[in-house]
Design a protein around this motif. Structure first.
Motif, PDB file in Angstrom:
ATOM      1  N   CYS A   7       0.839  -1.207   0.000  1.00 18.23           N
ATOM      2  CA  CYS A   7       0.000   0.000   0.000  1.00 18.23           C
ATOM      3  C   CYS A   7       0.866   1.246   0.000  1.00 18.23           C
ATOM      4  O   CYS A   7       1.569   1.527   0.984  1.00 18.23           O
ATOM      5  N   THR A   8       0.795   2.006  -1.073  1.00 18.54           N
ATOM      6  CA  THR A   8       1.529   3.270  -1.178  1.00 18.54           C
ATOM      7  C   THR A   8       0.880   4.291  -0.236  1.00 18.54           C
ATOM      8  O   THR A   8      -0.336   4.262  -0.027  1.00 18.54           O
ATOM      9  N   ALA A  41      -3.437 -10.441  -1.325  1.00 18.97           N
ATOM     10  CA  ALA A  41      -2.718  -9.179  -1.143  1.00 18.97           C
ATOM     11  C   ALA A  41      -3.675  -8.123  -0.623  1.00 18.97           C
ATOM     12  O   ALA A  41      -4.876  -8.148  -0.923  1.00 18.97           O
ATOM     13  N   VAL A  42      -3.106  -7.218   0.165  1.00 18.65           N
ATOM     14  CA  VAL A  42      -3.837  -6.034   0.619  1.00 18.65           C
ATOM     15  C   VAL A  42      -3.126  -4.862  -0.039  1.00 18.65           C
ATOM     16  O   VAL A  42      -1.907  -4.703   0.140  1.00 18.65           O
ATOM     17  N   VAL A  43      -3.877  -4.085  -0.841  1.00 21.52           N
ATOM     18  CA  VAL A  43      -3.191  -3.116  -1.710  1.00 21.52           C
ATOM     19  C   VAL A  43      -3.848  -1.739  -1.693  1.00 21.52           C
ATOM     20  O   VAL A  43      -5.051  -1.595  -1.449  1.00 21.52           O
ATOM     21  N   TRP A  44      -3.059  -0.757  -1.994  1.00 22.91           N
ATOM     22  CA  TRP A  44      -3.528   0.575  -2.394  1.00 22.91           C
ATOM     23  C   TRP A  44      -2.457   1.127  -3.335  1.00 22.91           C
ATOM     24  O   TRP A  44      -1.286   1.204  -2.961  1.00 22.91           O
ATOM     25  N   ALA A  45      -2.859   1.423  -4.553  1.00 26.82           N
ATOM     26  CA  ALA A  45      -1.948   1.968  -5.573  1.00 26.82           C
ATOM     27  C   ALA A  45      -0.637   1.182  -5.661  1.00 26.82           C
ATOM     28  O   ALA A  45       0.444   1.766  -5.551  1.00 26.82           O
ATOM     29  N   PRO A  46      -0.698  -0.127  -5.873  1.00 28.33           N
ATOM     30  CA  PRO A  46       0.556  -0.891  -5.975  1.00 28.33           C
ATOM     31  C   PRO A  46       1.254  -0.596  -7.304  1.00 28.33           C
ATOM     32  O   PRO A  46       0.600  -0.195  -8.263  1.00 28.33           O
ATOM     33  N   PRO A  47       2.575  -0.825  -7.376  1.00 27.22           N
ATOM     34  CA  PRO A  47       3.242  -0.671  -8.679  1.00 27.22           C
ATOM     35  C   PRO A  47       2.925  -1.864  -9.582  1.00 27.22           C
ATOM     36  O   PRO A  47       2.613  -2.953  -9.080  1.00 27.22           O
ATOM     37  N   GLN A  48       3.016  -1.654 -10.884  1.00 31.71           N
ATOM     38  CA  GLN A  48       2.763  -2.759 -11.834  1.00 31.71           C
ATOM     39  C   GLN A  48       3.686  -3.942 -11.537  1.00 31.71           C
ATOM     40  O   GLN A  48       3.295  -5.107 -11.662  1.00 31.71           O
ATOM     41  N   ARG A  49       4.905  -3.639 -11.092  1.00 30.83           N
ATOM     42  CA  ARG A  49       5.873  -4.711 -10.826  1.00 30.83           C
ATOM     43  C   ARG A  49       5.338  -5.707  -9.803  1.00 30.83           C
ATOM     44  O   ARG A  49       5.577  -6.916  -9.891  1.00 30.83           O
ATOM     45  N   PHE A  50       4.606  -5.188  -8.816  1.00 31.38           N
ATOM     46  CA  PHE A  50       4.020  -6.077  -7.797  1.00 31.38           C
ATOM     47  C   PHE A  50       3.103  -7.111  -8.464  1.00 31.38           C
ATOM     48  O   PHE A  50       3.203  -8.311  -8.205  1.00 31.38           O
ATOM     49  N   LEU A  51       2.228  -6.633  -9.341  1.00 30.12           N
ATOM     50  CA  LEU A  51       1.285  -7.551 -10.006  1.00 30.12           C
ATOM     51  C   LEU A  51       2.022  -8.507 -10.935  1.00 30.12           C
ATOM     52  O   LEU A  51       1.684  -9.692 -11.023  1.00 30.12           O
ATOM     53  N   ASP A  52       3.035  -7.997 -11.611  1.00 28.62           N
ATOM     54  CA  ASP A  52       3.788  -8.854 -12.536  1.00 28.62           C
ATOM     55  C   ASP A  52       4.509  -9.968 -11.777  1.00 28.62           C
ATOM     56  O   ASP A  52       4.640 -11.081 -12.274  1.00 28.62           O
ATOM     57  N   GLU A  53       4.954  -9.646 -10.551  1.00 24.46           N
ATOM     58  CA  GLU A  53       5.708 -10.654  -9.782  1.00 24.46           C
ATOM     59  C   GLU A  53       4.801 -11.575  -8.972  1.00 24.46           C
ATOM     60  O   GLU A  53       5.274 -12.524  -8.357  1.00 24.46           O
ATOM     61  N   GLN A  54       3.494 -11.247  -8.898  1.00 24.49           N
ATOM     62  CA  GLN A  54       2.571 -12.052  -8.073  1.00 24.49           C
ATOM     63  C   GLN A  54       1.385 -12.526  -8.922  1.00 24.49           C
ATOM     64  O   GLN A  54       0.223 -12.209  -8.620  1.00 24.49           O
ATOM     65  N   PRO A  55       1.652 -13.302  -9.972  1.00 22.38           N
ATOM     66  CA  PRO A  55       0.540 -13.678 -10.867  1.00 22.38           C
ATOM     67  C   PRO A  55      -0.404 -14.699 -10.254  1.00 22.38           C
ATOM     68  O   PRO A  55      -1.488 -14.918 -10.782  1.00 22.38           O
ATOM     69  N   GLY A  56      -0.023 -15.294  -9.105  1.00 17.61           N
ATOM     70  CA  GLY A  56      -0.845 -16.373  -8.555  1.00 17.61           C
ATOM     71  C   GLY A  56      -1.786 -15.930  -7.430  1.00 17.61           C
ATOM     72  O   GLY A  56      -2.390 -16.778  -6.763  1.00 17.61           O
ATOM     73  N   LEU A  57      -1.923 -14.619  -7.223  1.00 18.03           N
ATOM     74  CA  LEU A  57      -2.804 -14.168  -6.127  1.00 18.03           C
ATOM     75  C   LEU A  57      -4.233 -14.638  -6.372  1.00 18.03           C
ATOM     76  O   LEU A  57      -4.758 -14.479  -7.475  1.00 18.03           O
ATOM     77  N   LEU A  70      -6.481   1.002  -9.621  1.00 18.23           N
ATOM     78  CA  LEU A  70      -6.020  -0.391  -9.658  1.00 18.23           C
ATOM     79  C   LEU A  70      -6.306  -1.028 -11.011  1.00 18.23           C
ATOM     80  O   LEU A  70      -5.476  -1.748 -11.574  1.00 18.23           O
ATOM     81  N   LEU A  71      -7.485  -0.732 -11.552  1.00 14.87           N
ATOM     82  CA  LEU A  71      -7.869  -1.370 -12.819  1.00 14.87           C
ATOM     83  C   LEU A  71      -7.137  -0.781 -14.019  1.00 14.87           C
ATOM     84  O   LEU A  71      -7.230  -1.314 -15.123  1.00 14.87           O
ATOM     85  N   ARG A  72      -6.412   0.315 -13.796  1.00 15.00           N
ATOM     86  CA  ARG A  72      -5.573   0.835 -14.893  1.00 15.00           C
ATOM     87  C   ARG A  72      -4.320  -0.021 -15.075  1.00 15.00           C
ATOM     88  O   ARG A  72      -3.629   0.062 -16.070  1.00 15.00           O
ATOM     89  N   LEU A  73      -4.003  -0.865 -14.070  1.00 13.23           N
ATOM     90  CA  LEU A  73      -2.835  -1.753 -14.155  1.00 13.23           C
ATOM     91  C   LEU A  73      -3.232  -3.044 -14.859  1.00 13.23           C
ATOM     92  O   LEU A  73      -4.411  -3.332 -15.042  1.00 13.23           O
ATOM     93  N   ARG A  74      -2.229  -3.852 -15.217  1.00 14.25           N
ATOM     94  CA  ARG A  74      -2.509  -5.194 -15.777  1.00 14.25           C
ATOM     95  C   ARG A  74      -2.663  -6.146 -14.598  1.00 14.25           C
ATOM     96  O   ARG A  74      -1.674  -6.560 -13.984  1.00 14.25           O
TER      97      ARG A  74
END
Ligand code: NDP
Ligand code: OXD
Length: 309
Positions: A7-8, A41-57, A70-74
């Motif tokens: 969470c940023t 995950a518990v998130v607020w404005a995470p970086p794209q890298r977080f999602l890229d590194e955690q594809p199994g959430l 959040l939905l602007r990210l992949r």
């Protein structure tokens, strides 16, 4: 089981402590690049890298109600996005909107200006029947706001995507009934999610369809409103003013004309704050339910990526 906290702009320690206390058998850690795979995950404005590194959430819990950023990210396709479902926000939103409506309706800003000049003045009482409030977005927050306004006996109408029936609220739905909703409204409250359909929804042509002398309250997202169109309509007198809590750029830039406009009231995105204890209790309850075999679709606040909210 492992939970990643990412969470940023959020001091992490109280959240980690609260989540660990609520879920004592679970490992809860601040996410760092290269961290082990997490289940949730518990998130607020995470970086794209977080999602890229955690594809199994399995699920990602957003510590706010709005998921537009959040939905602007992949987001990995199998990861469910779950937003806060009230968690103490709706009562705050009701307070804020009722305060703004009543301040406008009772002309308290004019009284304050008179008092500042030592002037004891009376204004003619106004009829609340002449101040129908239109709430755009009849979800968790919009419904609570509509209910609170009815408590002060304002006529209330509402607009949503799908048809709704709410006691005492004149409900409209979809683009076909938008004009009727605007024409019936004198105080417009925006409580929509920000999606491709709702971006710029308060612009010159739509705001012009409000009755003359209307007032605007935006508590949803800054990009719902076209700033220069609002200013033009306030300056021309078609609108009499606005209360704005959210902005296209936050913090609101120092040179932005909203700051000093005499008929525009600004607050710093504070109408309904995330309450940590309530949010942790809600997220922990949902994780326990999932662990006990509940289907994700049974949880409140699961976001439909196609609708964008
Ligand atoms: P919900 O998802 O519960 O409600 C959204 C409502 O908007 C629903 O009634 C939905 O219609 C309606 N809606 C969505 N798209 C459209 C559309 N295209 N046309 C008409 N109606 C539409 O959200 P919440 O009430 O929990 O939150 C609303 C928003 O408030 C958040 O997305 C966030 O942006 C903002 N917010 C701001 C805060 C602040 O501090 N300023 C704090 C918290 C939230 P339907 O009922 O048919 O689904
Ligand atoms: C939210 C917000 O979406 O605080 O929760 O704006």
């Amino acid at each position: 089981m492992r939970i990643a906290f990412c969470c940023t702009d959020t001091p992490p320690e109280p959240w980690l402590q609260g989540l660990r206390a609520a879920l004592p058998t679970v490992t809860v850690e601040i996410w760092q690049p290269g961290a082990a795979a997490a289940d949730y995950a518990v998130v607020w404005a995470p970086p794209q890298r977080f999602l890229d590194e955690q594809p199994g959430l399995k699920a990602m819990f957003n510590i706010g109600a709005g998921v537009d950023a959040l939905l602007r990210l992949r987001v990995p396709p199998q990861t469910a996005v779950v937003r806060l479902d009230d968690a103490g926000m709706s009562v705050q939103m009701a307070e804020y909107v009722c305060h703004a409506v009543i301040r406008h309706f009772r002309e308290f800003d004019a009284y304050e200006a008179d008092v500042a000049q030592g002037k004891w003045s009376y204004r003619k009482p106004r009829l609340r029947q002449n101040f129908p409030v239109g709430v755009m977005g009849l979800g968790v927050l919009g419904q609570r706001v509509a209910q609170a306004l009815q408590g002060f006996e304002f006529p209330v109408c509402g607009w949503s995507r799908s048809p709704r029936t709410l006691h005492g609220v004149q409900c409209h739905a979809g683009p076909a009934q938008f004009d009727d909703f605007l024409a019936a409204t004198r105080i417009l409250v925006c409580l929509l999610p920000l999606t491709t359909e709702t971006r710029d929804i308060m612009r010159y042509d739509t705001l012009s369809r409000l009755r003359p002398g209307s007032y605007v309250i935006n508590v949803a997202r800054g990009a719902h409103l076209v700033d220069e169109d609002l200013i033009a309509l306030v300056d021309s007198g078609h609108l009499v003013g606005a209360t704005l809590d959210v902005f296209r750029t936050e913090p609101l830039p120092a040179a932005h004309p909203f700051w000093k406009h005499p008929r525009i009231t600004v607050t710093p995105h504070t109408s309904a704050r995330t309450l940590r204890e309530e949010s942790i209790a809600q997220i922990a309850g949902k994780i326990k339910a999932l662990q006990n075999g509940a289907p994700i679709s049974s949880l409140a606040g699961v976001v439909d990526p196609k609708k964008g909210y």
